[in-house]
Design a protein around this motif. Structure first.
Motif, PDB file in Angstrom:
ATOM      1  N   ALA A   1       0.820  -1.115   0.071  1.00 33.30           N
ATOM      2  CA  ALA A   1       0.142   0.193   0.005  1.00 33.30           C
ATOM      3  C   ALA A   1       0.979   1.170  -0.037  1.00 33.30           C
ATOM      4  N   ILE A   2       0.350   2.561  -0.443  1.00 33.21           N
ATOM      5  CA  ILE A   2       1.062   3.625  -0.596  1.00 33.21           C
ATOM      6  C   ILE A   2       0.733   4.222   0.958  1.00 33.21           C
ATOM      7  N   ALA A   3       1.643   4.331   1.690  1.00 31.44           N
ATOM      8  CA  ALA A   3       1.248   5.057   3.225  1.00 31.44           C
ATOM      9  C   ALA A   3       2.224   5.960   3.349  1.00 31.44           C
ATOM     10  N   PRO A   4       1.679   6.786   4.219  1.00 32.51           N
ATOM     11  CA  PRO A   4       2.549   8.128   4.595  1.00 32.51           C
ATOM     12  C   PRO A   4       3.821   7.822   5.237  1.00 32.51           C
ATOM     13  N   ALA A   5       4.821   8.430   4.727  1.00 31.92           N
ATOM     14  CA  ALA A   5       5.992   8.280   5.401  1.00 31.92           C
ATOM     15  C   ALA A   5       6.527   9.452   6.227  1.00 31.92           C
ATOM     16  N   ARG A   6       5.951  10.701   5.983  1.00 34.58           N
ATOM     17  CA  ARG A   6       6.239  11.555   6.949  1.00 34.58           C
ATOM     18  C   ARG A   6       5.111  12.505   6.941  1.00 34.58           C
ATOM     19  N   ALA A   7       4.431  12.861   8.056  1.00 30.34           N
ATOM     20  CA  ALA A   7       3.166  13.828   8.230  1.00 30.34           C
ATOM     21  C   ALA A   7       3.248  15.257   7.635  1.00 30.34           C
ATOM     22  N   ARG A   8       2.632  15.832   7.189  1.00 27.03           N
ATOM     23  CA  ARG A   8       2.711  17.203   6.723  1.00 27.03           C
ATOM     24  C   ARG A   8       3.113  17.988   8.013  1.00 27.03           C
ATOM     25  N   GLY A   9       3.851  19.080   7.964  1.00 26.17           N
ATOM     26  CA  GLY A   9       4.318  19.691   9.287  1.00 26.17           C
ATOM     27  C   GLY A   9       4.713  21.064   8.706  1.00 26.17           C
ATOM     28  N   HIS A  10       5.603  21.734   9.846  1.00 29.98           N
ATOM     29  CA  HIS A  10       6.036  23.076   9.378  1.00 29.98           C
ATOM     30  C   HIS A  10       7.242  23.209  10.272  1.00 29.98           C
ATOM     31  N   ARG A  11       8.279  23.961   9.898  1.00 30.32           N
ATOM     32  CA  ARG A  11       9.525  24.070  10.600  1.00 30.32           C
ATOM     33  C   ARG A  11       9.722  25.749  10.815  1.00 30.32           C
ATOM     34  N   VAL A  12      10.331  25.988  11.944  1.00 30.61           N
ATOM     35  CA  VAL A  12      10.762  27.327  12.383  1.00 30.61           C
ATOM     36  C   VAL A  12      12.253  27.720  12.127  1.00 30.61           C
ATOM     37  N   SER A  13      12.725  28.526  11.128  1.00 32.61           N
ATOM     38  CA  SER A  13      13.935  28.723  10.739  1.00 32.61           C
ATOM     39  C   SER A  13      14.452  30.012  11.335  1.00 32.61           C
ATOM     40  N   PHE A  14      15.375  29.935  12.104  1.00 28.52           N
ATOM     41  CA  PHE A  14      15.598  31.285  13.175  1.00 28.52           C
ATOM     42  C   PHE A  14      16.546  32.079  12.003  1.00 28.52           C
ATOM     43  N   ALA A  15      16.481  33.455  12.464  1.00 33.69           N
ATOM     44  CA  ALA A  15      17.660  34.042  11.726  1.00 33.69           C
ATOM     45  C   ALA A  15      18.986  34.197  12.486  1.00 33.69           C
ATOM     46  N   LYS A  16      20.024  34.657  11.972  1.00 35.89           N
ATOM     47  CA  LYS A  16      21.319  34.334  12.610  1.00 35.89           C
ATOM     48  C   LYS A  16      21.022  34.574  14.042  1.00 35.89           C
ATOM     49  N   THR A  17      20.573  35.988  14.498  1.00 36.39           N
ATOM     50  CA  THR A  17      20.690  36.411  15.747  1.00 36.39           C
ATOM     51  C   THR A  17      19.144  36.390  16.307  1.00 36.39           C
ATOM     52  N   GLY A  18      18.354  35.299  15.556  1.00 35.97           N
ATOM     53  CA  GLY A  18      16.953  35.360  16.168  1.00 35.97           C
ATOM     54  C   GLY A  18      16.581  34.865  17.501  1.00 35.97           C
ATOM     55  N   ARG A  19      17.490  33.962  17.884  1.00 36.73           N
ATOM     56  CA  ARG A  19      17.315  33.317  19.071  1.00 36.73           C
ATOM     57  C   ARG A  19      17.888  34.124  20.167  1.00 36.73           C
ATOM     58  N   ASP A  20      18.875  34.680  20.240  1.00 36.45           N
ATOM     59  CA  ASP A  20      19.312  35.882  20.991  1.00 36.45           C
ATOM     60  C   ASP A  20      18.187  36.975  21.300  1.00 36.45           C
ATOM     61  N   ALA A  21      17.766  37.312  20.202  1.00 38.42           N
ATOM     62  CA  ALA A  21      16.617  38.513  19.970  1.00 38.42           C
ATOM     63  C   ALA A  21      15.353  38.063  20.932  1.00 38.42           C
ATOM     64  N   VAL A  22      15.035  36.855  20.888  1.00 37.51           N
ATOM     65  CA  VAL A  22      13.859  36.463  21.523  1.00 37.51           C
ATOM     66  C   VAL A  22      14.212  36.430  22.860  1.00 37.51           C
ATOM     67  N   MET A  23      15.330  35.904  23.315  1.00 38.56           N
ATOM     68  CA  MET A  23      16.060  35.695  24.796  1.00 38.56           C
ATOM     69  C   MET A  23      15.910  37.138  25.331  1.00 38.56           C
ATOM     70  N   ALA A  24      16.442  38.140  24.656  1.00 36.12           N
ATOM     71  CA  ALA A  24      16.558  39.450  25.169  1.00 36.12           C
ATOM     72  C   ALA A  24      15.091  40.043  25.453  1.00 36.12           C
ATOM     73  N   ALA A  25      14.052  39.692  24.504  1.00 39.64           N
ATOM     74  CA  ALA A  25      13.052  40.179  24.484  1.00 39.64           C
ATOM     75  C   ALA A  25      12.217  39.615  25.767  1.00 39.64           C
ATOM     76  N   TRP A  26      12.614  38.378  26.002  1.00 40.99           N
ATOM     77  CA  TRP A  26      11.891  37.620  27.160  1.00 40.99           C
ATOM     78  C   TRP A  26      12.224  38.226  28.432  1.00 40.99           C
ATOM     79  N   ARG A  27      13.692  38.714  28.515  1.00 40.10           N
ATOM     80  CA  ARG A  27      14.252  39.161  29.693  1.00 40.10           C
ATOM     81  C   ARG A  27      13.825  40.568  30.114  1.00 40.10           C
ATOM     82  N   THR A  28      13.582  41.204  29.119  1.00 36.99           N
ATOM     83  CA  THR A  28      13.091  42.706  29.014  1.00 36.99           C
ATOM     84  C   THR A  28      11.603  42.801  29.357  1.00 36.99           C
ATOM     85  N   GLY A  29      10.776  41.867  29.293  1.00 33.43           N
ATOM     86  CA  GLY A  29       9.475  41.724  29.461  1.00 33.43           C
ATOM     87  C   GLY A  29       8.522  41.816  28.129  1.00 33.43           C
ATOM     88  N   GLN A  30       9.361  42.111  26.929  1.00 39.04           N
ATOM     89  CA  GLN A  30       8.432  42.306  25.621  1.00 39.04           C
ATOM     90  C   GLN A  30       7.305  41.213  25.441  1.00 39.04           C
TER      91      GLN A  30
END
Length: 201
Positions: A132-161
Motif C-alpha cells: 500500500a502507499i502509506a504516509p512516510a512523513r506527516a505534513r508539518g512545519h518548521r521554524v527557521s531562526f535568523a542568525k541572531t533570532g534566538r538571541d533577540a527572542v531571549m533578550a525580549a523575554w528578559r526585558t518583558g516584551q
C-alpha cells in the motif's frame, strides 16, 4: 551548591519544562492547523515571525508530507513474487523475497504513487498485493531562526516584551511577599516570594 538546593532547582526547572512542553505542543498544533488553512485559502506557505517591536527573528514554513510504498502483508506479497518472479525468492529455512527486488518494486511503486507495477520482462501490469502507499512523513512545519533570532527572542523575554504573549501564566506580574509590597499582599503557594525568591515570612 548543596544537594538540597540543587535538587530544589531541578524540581523547579522540571515544573517549568512540563508547563512549557504542554503549551508548546498545543501551540504547534494550532499553528499547523492555521498554516494548513492559510495554504488552502490563499496559498500562503510561509510567514515571518517578529517580536512585538517589529524585529524579525524567524520564519515559519509549511513542509509537505510524503508517501511511499510499504509492504503491508508480507505473506501475500511473497506469494505474488513467488508466482511471477520465483528467482527473486530466497530459500532458507523459510522463504522470503530478496531484499533488493522488494526495494526495487517498492521504489517504483512509490515513484508512481500506486500499487500497479509494469513487469519489465513480460509487460504485464500487476496490481501488487500486500503493498500500500502509506504516509512516510506527516505534513508539518518548521521554524527557521535568523542568525541572531534566538538571541533577540531571549533578550525580549528578559526585558518583558513577551509578557502576555508567550506563556502569560509565567510572565504575569510577580506575587510579592510582605518585604516587597506590604503585609497584606498575596503570596505564592510555593512558599517563596515570586519577586525576591526568599521564603515568605
Amino acid at each position: 551548591m548543596s544537594l538540597k538546593d540543587a535538587a530544589a532547582q531541578e524540581a523547579y526547572l522540571r515544573t517549568l519544562l512540563d508547563v512549557i512542553e504542554v503549551a508548546y505542543k498545543a501551540k504547534r498544533d494550532e499553528v499547523q492547523q492555521l498554516l494548513d488553512q492559510a495554504a488552502a485559502e490563499t496559498g500562503t506557505r510561509q510567514i515571518a515571525i517578529t517580536l512585538p517591536d517589529g524585529t524579525e527573528v524567524a520564519k515559519t514554513s509549511l513542509t509537505s508530507g510524503s508517501a511511499e510504498a510499504k509492504v503491508t502483508d508480507p505473506d501475500v506479497f511473497k506469494a505474488w513474487v513467488l508466482e511471477h518472479h520465483a528467482a527473486e525468492i530466497e530459500r532458507q529455512f523459510v522463504t522470503s523475497v530478496r531484499p533488493a527486488f522488494a526495494k526495487k518494486v517498492l521504489a517504483e511503486l512509490t515513484a508512481v504513487g500506486g500499487t500497479e507495477w509494469p513487469d519489465p520482462e513480460t509487460g504485464v501490469i500487476h496490481d501488487v498485493p500486500g503493498v500500500a502507499i502509506a504516509p512516510a512523513r506527516a505534513r508539518g512545519h518548521r521554524v527557521s531562526f535568523a542568525k541572531t533570532g534566538r538571541d533577540a527572542v531571549m533578550a525580549a523575554w528578559r526585558t518583558g516584551q513577551l509578557a502576555g504573549v508567550a506563556l502569560p501564566e509565567l510572565t504575569a506580574e510577580p506575587i510579592r511577599c510582605s518585604r516587597c509590597q506590604g503585609e497584606d499582599g498575596p503570596f505564592t503557594d510555593a512558599g517563596l516570594c515570586e519577586a525576591c525568591a526568599r521564603p515568605i515570612p
